[in-house]
Design a protein around this motif. Structure first.
Motif, short mmCIF file in Angstrom:
data_model
loop_
_atom_site.label_atom_id
_atom_site.label_comp_id
_atom_site.label_asym_id
_atom_site.label_seq_id
_atom_site.Cartn_x
_atom_site.Cartn_y
_atom_site.Cartn_z
N SER A 617 15.80 3.70 -7.11
CA SER A 617 14.49 4.19 -7.54
C SER A 617 13.41 3.98 -6.49
CB SER A 617 14.07 3.51 -8.85
OG SER A 617 14.97 3.79 -9.89
N LEU A 618 13.78 3.45 -5.33
CA LEU A 618 12.78 3.11 -4.32
C LEU A 618 11.99 4.34 -3.87
CD1 LEU A 618 14.45 0.49 -1.93
CD2 LEU A 618 12.46 0.16 -3.40
N VAL A 619 10.67 4.16 -3.81
CA VAL A 619 9.76 5.16 -3.27
C VAL A 619 9.23 4.71 -1.92
CG1 VAL A 619 7.59 6.39 -3.67
CG2 VAL A 619 9.14 5.96 -5.58
N PHE A 620 9.03 3.41 -1.78
CA PHE A 620 8.50 2.85 -0.53
C PHE A 620 9.42 1.71 -0.09
CE2 PHE A 620 6.10 -0.39 1.73
CZ PHE A 620 5.40 0.33 2.67
N LEU A 621 9.89 1.77 1.17
CA LEU A 621 10.74 0.71 1.73
C LEU A 621 10.27 0.40 3.14
CD1 LEU A 621 13.21 -1.16 1.81
CD2 LEU A 621 14.58 0.80 2.55
N SER A 622 9.84 -0.85 3.36
CA SER A 622 9.40 -1.28 4.69
C SER A 622 10.06 -2.60 5.05
CB SER A 622 7.88 -1.43 4.73
OG SER A 622 7.47 -1.90 6.00
N LEU A 623 10.84 -2.56 6.13
CA LEU A 623 11.44 -3.76 6.71
C LEU A 623 10.88 -3.99 8.10
CD1 LEU A 623 15.17 -3.16 5.67
CD2 LEU A 623 13.40 -4.36 4.40
N GLN A 624 9.76 -3.41 8.40
CA GLN A 624 9.15 -3.42 9.72
C GLN A 624 8.84 -4.84 10.20
OE1 GLN A 624 5.44 -3.95 9.93
NE2 GLN A 624 5.52 -3.94 12.15
N GLY A 625 8.98 -5.05 11.51
CA GLY A 625 8.56 -6.31 12.11
C GLY A 625 9.42 -7.50 11.75
N ASN A 626 10.75 -7.32 11.68
CA ASN A 626 11.68 -8.41 11.42
C ASN A 626 12.70 -8.47 12.55
OD1 ASN A 626 11.26 -9.76 8.60
ND2 ASN A 626 10.85 -7.59 8.25
N GLN A 627 13.84 -9.07 12.28
CA GLN A 627 14.88 -9.19 13.30
C GLN A 627 16.20 -8.63 12.79
OE1 GLN A 627 15.06 -13.22 14.90
NE2 GLN A 627 12.83 -13.45 14.72
N PHE A 628 16.12 -7.58 12.00
CA PHE A 628 17.32 -6.95 11.51
C PHE A 628 18.08 -6.29 12.68
CE2 PHE A 628 14.78 -6.96 7.57
CZ PHE A 628 15.69 -7.56 6.74
N ARG A 629 19.38 -6.35 12.60
CA ARG A 629 20.21 -5.80 13.66
C ARG A 629 21.30 -4.93 13.02
NH1 ARG A 629 24.58 -8.97 13.01
NH2 ARG A 629 24.25 -11.08 12.18
#
Length: 993
Positions: A617-629
């Protein structure tokens, strides 16, 4: 006497026996469930799928005695089923209503209100239940036409079909006129757009007392209908709100239809002009709702001698709602003539700058509700004024109360019952009222009993008390409150919300684990404060939480796994903290999430696949500015409602999944949520309604700057910038034709820019800079008429920039550092940069210069590092090395001196001979070497001086002695150099002579 008594006894027995025979039943079996009706009820049950909240069978009909079944009510005299009442008890999710109810021949009441029949049609056979007196199908999710067969229910007294938004009437309402015994009719929110006879039908229901036609799309009343209207003496309650009825259509009929109206609701129509004086002729009127229209105050009304004055003379007038009209000017003190008012609402009008004093309110001895919100009125009362009223609801949002905290509020918070210490006031809203003061000491002491407090958007200072705070809804956002988080106690049986965002609260949030009544909390916002530490793992105590915002604090540690127990959660924002570690897998249980913001943290690991699988159901998803690889999981393509995807500033590698065309919201124009809003309706008391709206704004990078963006439905964006993504842009991206912003900058993308990128007609922002794109700029790019931000710089693009008004309007920097691009706005035309066949393009020397400077700066940096650490290593670690270093400097000094003299000795070559070094030792080469040597000398000298002077006194003294000797050496060298130059000049002069 005995004979007479015996005769009377026999007569009574005989009468009783005859009565039993007439009823065709044994009197001894009156309370026993009739088998035929028991079978009919079971058949009715089997046609439904009735489940409760827990999912179990809501109609647990197992016993033999059907009169004891849930929702079944039998006559205590005959034993027949007379009423079926399933209101507020079931959640019928499927199925139909069985005609077996026709076997209940004595049924007089049928109530299915507040259920969910999943869009079923209203059964036509209801019209055959001839003994029905009550039929209530309101708010039960029925659809389709209203069966005209309901007109056969001649005994019907109460008909309620309201709240079913998909129910409509076919043609006229003539069938309703057959129900002459009707006393209450509720058709609210049904479509009566074709019922041109509605006013005539209503006028011919002689016993009608209550009528609700709210939001029915009623057609205007014709003049012919007015002539057929009869005046009613029974109608007391009339609701015609939300129908867009004009004044000319409603007033003539209204003032003729009933002389005994007690409550009249005409809100949200198209009423224009002054308030009619004819309202004063409704002698029984007590409640008048005229809000959300186009009414104005006439000049004579300001003087107090017209419509409002006429209403003010009514003996029992209690409620006046004129909110959100076009009322302006000044409010006359004559409004005090409405001395019997209990409720006064003037919200949303334009009384800009007017002042309300105690003279306006002194006559309101019975006032309980005062709503002046959004009027820009200034409330200015004398110090120490004690109002004659005791308000239960105060709504003064956006009025001017400050800068000091209004002291008269203290009188409204007086404790009415000392035994329970509960004040009369239940609702207080003084938000955005210009208060910049400390919260008075008495506020928290008199706080008990308030269920709603909103003091947001002020500059109020203060701290919480040490004792527990009882509250249902508290909003202190955007103030200057400070101190630790207190202990809250939420009222049982009511939903709760707490918003403390944008303050200066400090410390840990561990007190949340001790909240009383935490099960009621639905909204919790602590964002933009100074909280720190680890977030406690106790969110299992908040099962009905729908919005949680802990963003922009200094929280650290891993995310609590108990977040996964928030199965009702729709909004989660943890941005701007120091959370670390991987995302807890329990978060996938939050299947209702629409808004997820984890940006600007230190989270790591791979992006979980379950985000796309479980959080659909996600409308907005922000993972910005992390260390995901790792790669972008293709499961993310399952988020078909997604409007904003921000994975920027991470360490994500791989390619863009080609399945992005599954983002349905970006592919085609659909009805989008313009904002992700939490709307809470709470009704803690019979006559009060608390409406809480919460919007979690998206923080996104928009046109180069980070901005809070609440209108999500207007922005469809993908931001994958600042990662390690490679490969080409997938062709499927062209399918996202509603995309507004696309940022793929600062990656390692290769290949050509998509030739059909111009199909993304809604694009306003396109950033492909700092990649390795090659080839020409697609000509379709010139078709993007909405494009306002474009950046293609730092790529390997070539060829002519397509011609269009849009592209040529951008700054040349949007195309810079692409070696082969030409044409406006980079250059006037391409003839200056296109090389002739077989020759390098003009500007090749500039390219080589650029390469030279890159290598030069690289060498300078390397030389600096080697020189600096070489010096520090020698000076810091061993005395013998320092002495050797100083001896080395002495010998280097002599070498520099000799080299310097040799350079100046060979100033000019002998006549007829080339200079030493030929063309390579030209003046330009000499200056390059000279400046290079000067820079190297400066770096070595600077860091040598800093290292010696700062770190040890004995070294400084040695250095100072060395400078003394160096001074002498420089002086001698200068004299010798001068002498040699003078001799050289004299020799040249002699030869020339």
């Amino acid at each position: 006497m005995i004979t007479m008594s015996s005769m009377r006894s026999h007569k009574l027995v005989l009468f009783f026996a005859i009565s039993c025979l007439l009823l065709h039943e044994k009197c001894t079996d009156a309370s026993v469930c009739k088998e035929s009706e028991r079978k009919a009820l079971l058949e009715f049950k089997h046609s439904l799928q009735a489940t409760g909240v827990s999912g179990i069978d809501a109609l647990f009909w197992k016993s033999e005695e059907c009169c004891q079944w849930l929702g079944v009510y039998c006559s205590s005299f005959t034993g027949y089923v007379e009423m079926l009442d399933f209101s507020h008890q079931l959640r019928v999710v499927a199925g139909t209503i069985s005609p077996s109810l026709l076997k209940l021949h004595h049924l007089t009441a049928l109530n299915f209100s507040s259920n969910d029949f999943n869009g079923s049609l209203i059964p036509e056979f209801f019209g055959s239940l001839k003994k029905l007196k009550l039929l209530d199908l309101s708010n039960a999710n029925f659809r389709g036409p209203i069966p005209s067969q309901l007109g056969n229910l001649s005994m019907l007294e109460t008909l309620s079909l309201g709240g079913n938004g998909r129910v409509f009437n076919v043609g006229k309402l003539e069938w309703l006129s057959h129900l002459s015994r009707l006393k209450e009719v509720d058709l609210g929110f049904t479509n009566l757009g074709n019922a041109n006879d509605w006013s005539q039908v209503i006028s011919h229901l002689p016993l009608l007392q209550k009528l609700n036609l709210r939001d029915c799309d009623l057609p205007s009343i014709s003049s012919s209908s007015l002539s057929l209207a009869n005046s009613s003496t029974s109608l007391t309650y009339l609701d015609l709100s939300d129908n867009n009825l004009p004044s000319s259509a409603i007033y003539p009929w209204l003032f003729n239809v009933s002389s005994n109206l007690v409550s009249l609701n005409l809100s949200s129509n198209k009423l224009k002009g002054p308030i009619p004086e004819a309202f004063g002729n409704m002698k029984a009127i007590q409640e008048l709702y005229l809000n959300d229209n186009l009414l104005v105050l006439a000049e004579n009304q300001v003087r107090g001698d017209s419509g409002l004055n006429a209403i003010g003379k009514l003996p029992d007038f209690r409620v006046l709602d004129l909110g959100y009209n076009l009322l302006n000017g000044s409010i006359s003190k004559s409004i005090g003539q409405l001395s019997n008012l209990h409720v006064l609402r003037l919200a949303g009008n334009s009384f800009g700058g007017d002042v309300i004093s105690e003279g306006h309110l002194s006559n309101f001895t019975n006032l309980q509700v005062l709503d002046l919100s959004y009027t820009s009125l200034t409330l200015k009362f004398n110090t120490g004024w004690i109002p004659p009223f005791q308000l239960s609801q105060i709504n003064l949002c956006s009025c001017k109360l400050g800068p000091g905290f209004p002291d008269w509020l203290r009188t409204q918070m007086e404790v009415l019952n000392p035994d329970v210490e509960i004040s009369s006031i239940e609702y207080l809203d003084i938000s955005a009222s210009g208060i910049s003061d400390s919260l008075p000491y008495w506020f928290w002491d008199k706080f008990q009993g308030l269920s709603y407090i909103n003091m947001s958007f002020n500059q109020i200072r203060g701290t919480f008390p040490t004792h527990s705070i009882d509250i249902s809804h508290l909003d202190l956002s955007s103030n200057n409150f400070s101190g630790p988080l207190p202990h809250f106690s939420l009222y049982f049986g009511s939903i709760g919300s707490i918003n403390l965002s944008k303050n200066k609260f400090t410390g840990s949030v561990s007190p949340i684990c001790n909240f009383t009544g935490a099960v009621s909390l639905t909204l919790f916002d602590l964002s933009n404060n100074l909280f720190s530490g680890v977030v406690p793992d106790c969110f299992g105590s908040f099962p009905f939480l729908q919005a949680l915002n802990l963003g922009d604090n200094s929280f650290s540690g891993s995310l609590p796994s108990s977040l996964g127990s928030l199965t009702s959660l729709e909004m989660l924002s943890l941005r701007g903290n120091k959370f670390s570690g991987v995302l807890p897998s329990s978060l996938q249980n939050c299947a209702e999430l629409k808004f997820l913001d984890l940006s600007d943290n230190e989270l790591s690991g791979e992006i979980p696949m379950w985000i796309g699988q479980k959080l659909s159901s996600l409308v907005f998803l922000s993972l910005q500015g992390n260390q995901f690889r790792g790669r972008i999981p293709h499961q993310l393509c399952g988020l078909k409602y997604l409007q904003i995807l921000d994975l920027s500033v991470n360490k994500i590698s791989g390619t863009i999944p080609p399945c992005l065309n599954n983002f349905t919201s970006m592919v085609k124009k659909v009805s989008l949520d313009r904002r992700i809003e939490l709307h809470l309706l709470d009704k803690p008391y019979v006559e009060s309604l608390i409406d809480v709206r919460y919007v979690d704004e998206a923080l996104i990078t928009w046109k180069g700057t980070k901005q809070n963006y609440p209108q999500l439905g207007l922005l469809l964006a993908i931001d994958l910038s600042c990662n390690k993504l490679r490969g080409e842009i997938p062709e499927e991206l062209i399918s996202l034709q509603e995309l507004v912003a696309l940022n793929l900058s600062r990656n390692f993308f290769t290949g050509n820019i998509l030739q059909k990128i111009g199909h993304l007609r809604q694009l306003e922002v396109l950033d492909l800079s700092r990649n390795k794109f090659s080839g020409n700029i697609p000509t379709s790019l010139s078709e993007l008429t909405f494009l306002s931000i474009l950046d293609l710089s730092y790529n390997d693009l070539s060829g002519k920039i397509p011609t269009s008004t849009q592209l040529q309007s951008f700054d040349p920097s949007s195309f810079s550092h692409n070696r082969g691009l030409c044409g406006p706005p980079v250059s006037p035309n391409c003839s200056m940069v296109e090389p002739p066949p077989g020759k390098p393009a003009v500007g090749g020397e500039e390219d080589s210069d650029d390469q030279f400077m890159k290598w030069f700066y690289t060498g300078m940096g390397l030389g600096f590092v080697v020189g600096f650490w070489g010096f520090c290593g020698v000076v810091f670690f061993k005395r013998s090395w320092r002495h050797s270093y100083y001896r080395y400097l002495d010998s280097a000094k002599d070498w520099v001196y000799v080299s310097f003299i040799e350079i100046f000795v060979v100033v000019e070559p002998p006549p007829g001979k080339p200079a030493v070094g030929g063309e390579e030792d030209s003046d330009d080469q000499f200056m390059k070497r000279f400046y290079t040597g000067m820079g190297l000398g400066f770096v070595v000298g600077l860091w040598g001086f800093c290292g010696v002077v700062f770190f040890k006194r004995s070294w400084r003294h040695s250095y100072y002695r060395y400078l003394d000797s160096a001074k002498d050496w420089v002086y001698v060298s200068f004299v010798l150099l001068k002498t040699r130059i003078v001799r050289r000049i004299k020799g040249v002069s002699t030869r020339s002579d």
